[in-house]
Design an enzyme around this catalytic site. Structure first.
Site, PDB file in Angstrom:
ATOM      1  N   GLU A  21       0.812  -1.214   0.000  1.00 40.62           N
ATOM      2  CA  GLU A  21       0.000   0.000   0.000  1.00 40.62           C
ATOM      3  C   GLU A  21       0.850   1.271   0.000  1.00 40.62           C
ATOM      4  OE1 GLU A  21      -3.687  -0.563   2.582  1.00 40.62           O
ATOM      5  OE2 GLU A  21      -2.406  -2.202   3.272  1.00 40.62           O
ATOM      6  N   SER A 156      -6.436  -3.384   2.432  1.00 40.02           N
ATOM      7  CA  SER A 156      -6.841  -2.995   1.080  1.00 40.02           C
ATOM      8  C   SER A 156      -7.194  -4.181   0.188  1.00 40.02           C
ATOM      9  CB  SER A 156      -5.741  -2.151   0.398  1.00 40.02           C
ATOM     10  OG  SER A 156      -5.712  -0.869   0.958  1.00 40.02           O
ATOM     11  N   TYR A 225     -10.214   1.921  -5.191  1.00 33.95           N
ATOM     12  CA  TYR A 225      -9.472   3.070  -5.673  1.00 33.95           C
ATOM     13  C   TYR A 225     -10.118   3.708  -6.893  1.00 33.95           C
ATOM     14  CZ  TYR A 225      -6.167   1.442  -2.257  1.00 33.95           C
ATOM     15  OH  TYR A 225      -5.593   1.043  -1.071  1.00 33.95           O
ATOM     16  N   ARG A 264     -12.144   2.667  11.669  1.00 36.94           N
ATOM     17  CA  ARG A 264     -13.234   2.503  10.696  1.00 36.94           C
ATOM     18  C   ARG A 264     -13.518   1.015  10.574  1.00 36.94           C
ATOM     19  NH1 ARG A 264     -11.458   2.670   5.388  1.00 36.94           N
ATOM     20  NH2 ARG A 264     -12.287   0.555   5.271  1.00 36.94           N
ATOM     21  N   ASP A 266     -15.635  -2.263   9.267  1.00 39.92           N
ATOM     22  CA  ASP A 266     -16.421  -2.732   8.136  1.00 39.92           C
ATOM     23  C   ASP A 266     -17.383  -3.828   8.580  1.00 39.92           C
ATOM     24  OD1 ASP A 266     -14.826  -1.038   6.628  1.00 39.92           O
ATOM     25  OD2 ASP A 266     -13.429  -2.624   6.065  1.00 39.92           O
ATOM     26  N   GLU A 279     -13.756  -6.338   9.918  1.00 39.31           N
ATOM     27  CA  GLU A 279     -12.448  -5.890  10.390  1.00 39.31           C
ATOM     28  C   GLU A 279     -12.532  -4.433  10.810  1.00 39.31           C
ATOM     29  OE1 GLU A 279      -9.391  -5.839   7.426  1.00 39.31           O
ATOM     30  OE2 GLU A 279     -10.666  -4.919   5.920  1.00 39.31           O
ATOM     31  N   ASN A 281     -10.153  -0.914  10.727  1.00 37.14           N
ATOM     32  CA  ASN A 281      -8.971  -0.236  10.201  1.00 37.14           C
ATOM     33  C   ASN A 281      -8.545   0.848  11.187  1.00 37.14           C
ATOM     34  OD1 ASN A 281      -8.938  -1.198   7.140  1.00 37.14           O
ATOM     35  ND2 ASN A 281     -11.051  -0.816   7.723  1.00 37.14           N
ATOM     36  N   GLY A 285      -7.895   5.051   4.988  1.00 35.61           N
ATOM     37  CA  GLY A 285      -7.399   5.848   3.874  1.00 35.61           C
ATOM     38  C   GLY A 285      -7.777   7.315   4.025  1.00 35.61           C
TER      39      GLY A 285
END
Length: 319
Positions: A21, A156, A225, A264, A266, A279, A281, A285
């Site tokens: 990443e 990612s 992305y 964050r 999910d 998961e 984060n 991002g």
């Protein structure tokens, strides 16, 4: 500390690195540095940890605070945080332990279960594990098809495979095993995919929920992305009680892992309205198309203000 005093601090935005990443981390770093300058910070440096003499530059830079804008290995897993602890420099986001647990999904799942947060059924195994025919039969019986095979410690969606047949399993295990030391094999939970950003330290709050809409089988690296407008629905189209429940669980996940500043999480919301966590984060991002800034804007927090708050949260921990 007043905002005027805050913006006189010497800030290092640490980015880049050696993980898969790297490029997205550099983009996050550039945009965070630009946002801090737009917010009025007068002394902001952008550092790539992969550059020669990075540690010397960091140690001798007389920095008041470090803004961590790294993703993947060495950035989200507690490594850079450990270095900053040794150097006694305050830094944004979670500490060593929370970062490590957030990265290693099998550890995260243990903490989620202890906190009463629903998770997918699954197992984790060392990379290189070879299953017997009987073990594969048991795996299929327990999890069914499709199932997901993913690295336990990568981000990612690198190395993730949606496995739909017995024949696809060996290649999926090989791919996931190339990304780390352990592999997570999970059932495929069907439903609405959402992500819930949380900001703060001791009294964190949830931001507007983002519903993720894709034409792919899952939220892949390619989809992540692409422009946000193609895939983000904010606020998520959930029943009010389900929406509140998802925000509650995201705050629980933040606290269960010991996150600081931001997280964050999910989720998949099943057809019966149950949010199931996938998961968390610990350094989401931070580009123009990223989920967290998109959510914050909807909640009335523009990107420069969001980055400023992260600096404040970092220093709050040190007071």
């Amino acid at each position: 500390m007043t905002r005027e005093e805050l913006k006189k601090l010497h800030v290092a935005v640490v980015s880049g690195g050696w993980s898969d990443e790297h490029e997205i981390a550099m983009e996050s770093g550039k945009q965070c540095a630009a946002a801090l300058k737009e917010a009025g910070f007068i002394n902001v440096d952008l550092l790539d940890v992969a550059e020669k003499d990075f540690v010397v530059a960091l140690a001798q830079g007389d920095y008041d605070v470090v803004y961590v804008a790294m993703h993947g290995r060495f950035g989200e897993d507690g490594c850079i945080q450990g270095l900053l602890e040794i150097l006694h420099i305050p830094y944004t986001f979670s500490g060593v332990l929370a970062s490590a647990m957030g990265t290693e999904k099998e550890l995260s799942k243990l903490m989620y279960r202890q906190a009463g947060i629903p998770t997918p059924r699954g197992i984790d195994v060392p990379s290189g594990t070879v299953f017997t025919d009987e073990q594969v039969d048991k795996l299929i019986e327990d999890l069914g098809f499709p199932m997901f095979v993913k690295p336990s410690g990568n981000g990612s969606s690198y190395g993730v495979t949606r496995v739909t047949s017995r024949e696809e399993l060996p290649a999926a295990l090989k791919l996931a095993g190339e990304q780390g030391e352990r592999i997570l094999i999970e059932e495929c939970v069907v439903g609405t995919e959402i992500t819930v950003p949380v900001i703060g330290n001791d009294n964190p709050t949830a931001l507007p929920i983002v519903e993720i809409v894709t034409g792919d089988e899952f939220y892949s690296i390619k989809t992540k992305y692409e422009p946000a407008s193609l895939h983000h629905v904010i606020p998520a189209r959930l029943e009010p009680a389900v929406y509140a429940r998802a925000q509650e669980l995201a705050i629980k996940a933040h606290n269960a892992l010991g996150c600081r500043g931001v997280s964050r999480s999910d989720f998949i919301v099943t057809e019966d309205g149950e949010p199931v966590v996938l998961e968390t984060n610990t350094i989401p991002g931070m580009t123009a198309r990223s989920l967290l800034p998109d959510s914050a804007r909807t909640g009335g927090i523009d990107f420069p203000e969001l980055c400023t708050r992260f600096i404040e949260f970092a220093l709050e921990d040190r007071q």
